[in-house]
Every structure is written in C-alpha cells, then in structure tokens.
Design an enzyme around this catalytic site. Structure first.
Site: not given
Ligand code: ADP
Length: 304
Positions: A40-41, A247, A253, A288
C-alpha cells in the site's frame, strides 16, 4: 512547494494463475506467473508522484534483487529513496493465486516492512504544509511517531486505515487529520454494518463515528459508487465514473496517494477528491497496482 511523505510498505507481488489452488499437502501445476510492484505504501507514493509533486518514502527493503527493483522503480518515478533502509530480512512479498473462476487466495509476508522503526523517520525532514501518508502495513508505533512528528512540524496527516485491524488504535487516530477507509474498513472501525448499497446518509453517519476531535475529515471510498467525505459540519459526495474495470487492485491506494498530491499542490478537499476519483477510475481500467497509477496529464484530460 510542500511535498508528500509516505511511511509505508513495499511488496513484490507474485501473481500466479492456475486452474485450481492447491489443497494442504498438494502440488498443482500453474499456468502463468508475473511480478508486480505493490504494497500500500509503494502504491500510494507512486500515485502521488505521478501527479507531479515531490514525494519522499520512509520504509525498508531487503538486500535482495526485489529490493533493488523497488528502489529502481521509485527512482524511475521520481520518488525520493533516502528514507528507505535495507535489511537482512527479505523484501515484503504478496503471493497471489488466482484460479479459473477468478477466486483469489493471497499470502502477504511483511518481512522487511515489519522492521520499519521510529528511528527510520530521521532520514526525511518534514516541513510545514507537507502531507504525511501512512497505512497499517508497518508497525503501529512507527506510524504514531511519524504522525506526532509531522503534526508538530505543521504537516497534515493522512491515515489509510487498511487493512482493517482487530484493535482500533484510538490514540493514533487523534493525530490523524484525514482518515481514508473503504466500506469494509468503515464498518469494521465504526462497529456497524456498512453494506455495499448503504444509503449515503448511513455511510456519512458511520464515518462521523470515527471522528475523535474537531477538524478531522473522514473519507469513505465506495468502489463503483465513488466516495464521500465528512467533516464536523460538512459533507462532500463524488459520484463514481462509469468505466470498464479490469483490475481494481490499488484503486483504494490511488484514492489516497493522488489526493495527497493535490492537497500538497493547494487543492481544497472537494477538488482533491474529484481529481482522485478520476485517477482511481483510470487505475481500475489497468492491470496491476503500482504500475497502474495514472499521470497528472491522463487525469486532467478526463477532468471537466
Ligand atoms: P478499495 O480498493 O480500497 O476497496 P474502493 O473499491 O472503494 O477501494 O475504490 C477506491 C476508488 O476507486 C473509488 O472511490 C472510486 O473512485 C474508484 N473505483 C473503484 N472501483 C471502481 C469502478 N468499478 N469504476 C469506477 N471507479 C472505481
């Protein structure tokens, strides 16, 4: 110009497909394998950097080839890496198994991410107006120290309370200026059920339960329905955009990193949310996570 500072996780995503996932003790033959950039970062830092703002990262990777690749990916996207330490422990990894019916089984190994320490924060200077971003994939004590330090320096703190942890960290939330959650996390931390078709008023009421002090903002992302933000006395609703999603990994995020960038560039919260909604709607049309984040030009071309 203020910058975005992300303290967070870096993973290599190992994406595999197979007819069916193995049962305990079994070996199956898979079909495809691909390596992606995730965590996530990392995703949030890339989402911010691609909006044209300076970004610094605080985190850890192993002394392995995946660590080299993560550092190269950050550098190629203009993200500062002076805050990334290398450890004897391997780079964080997510092994994703997708079967023929598109059912996912995922193992996440935090590895180096679990070692990110308050001392690591020293590598990056925080200035007034900087936007500080974190999530629950590095140790809680490090996030708490990061936000305390950031607020003391006049920064604005953004916590993506994901993944949903069992123990809601109340003391940490007092140091959060903007909290971002999806429907699952909102329900978890508010202690109420927030179904996917919950009315906006019900979502807003649940979001208000997460406020710990005046001046906080809670943003709830609602997938295809867009997003909603509440402050003590106001509400912002951004309807979702109609796109062909392929996706949705990393959409949440994108809705953390890109608005952080826009806030650093001087947007108001409603402006930043509209921008983020367009950015995330582009991200879901691509495969992705970190690799799927759109650029500022791509977002502005679709903004009205
Ligand atoms: P998470 O991935 O954390 O569960 P969401 O599913 O709420 O987060 O998605 C985050 C944001 O991505 C949404 O607020 C929206 O802007 C955008 N988004 C997600 N799914 C879609 C979709 N199918 N179509 C258009 N936008 C989407």
């Amino acid at each position: 110009m203020p910058k975005v500072v992300v303290a967070g996780s870096i993973n290599t995503d190992v994406l595999t497909t197979m007819r069916r996932a193995p049962r305990p003790g079994e070996t199956v033959s898979g079909e495809t394998v691909a390596f992606g950039r995730g965590g996530k970062g990392l995703n949030q830092a890339i989402a911010a950097a691609r909006q044209g703002v300076a970004v610094e990262f605080i985190g850890r990777v192993g002394r392995d080839a995946f660590g080299d690749q993560a550092l190269a990916f950050f550098q190629a996207n203009g993200v500062g890496t002076r805050g990334i330490a290398r450890t004897a422990i391997a780079t964080g990894t997510a092994i994703v198994m997708v079967d023929a019916s598109a059912e996912n089984s995922i193992v996440v190994i935090p590895a180096a991410n679990g070692e990110v320490s308050p001392a690591d924060l020293e590598a990056v200077t925080i200035a007034a107006g900087d936007i500080l971003v974190s999530q629950f994939e590095i140790p809680r004590a490090t996030i708490a120290a990061f936000f305390r330090r950031g607020r003391a320096a006049g920064g604005l703190t953004v916590l993506n309370a994901a993944p949903a942890l069992d123990d809601a960290p109340d003391s940490l939330w007092a140091d959060v200026d903007i909290l971002v959650v999806n429907e699952t996390e909102l329900g978890h931390f508010a202690g109420v059920d927030v179904p996917g078709d919950a009315a906006e008023d019900a979502v807003a009421a649940a979001a208000r339960r997460l406020m710990r002090r005046p001046g906080q903002t809670v943003v709830a992302t609602l997938g295809v329905r867009g997003a909603l933000a509440v402050t003590a006395d106001d509400q912002v609703i951004v309807p979702g955009r109609k796109v062909k999603a392929v996706d949705t990994t990393g959409a949440g995020d994108c809705f953390v990193g890109s608005p952080a960038a826009r806030l650093a560039l001087g947007d108001t919260l409603p402006q930043a949310m509209r921008h983020a909604n367009v950015a995330a709607s582009i991200a879901v049309t691509r495969v992705g996570a970190g690799d799927a984040m759109p650029t500022a030009d791509e977002v502005l071309a679709l903004s009205v």
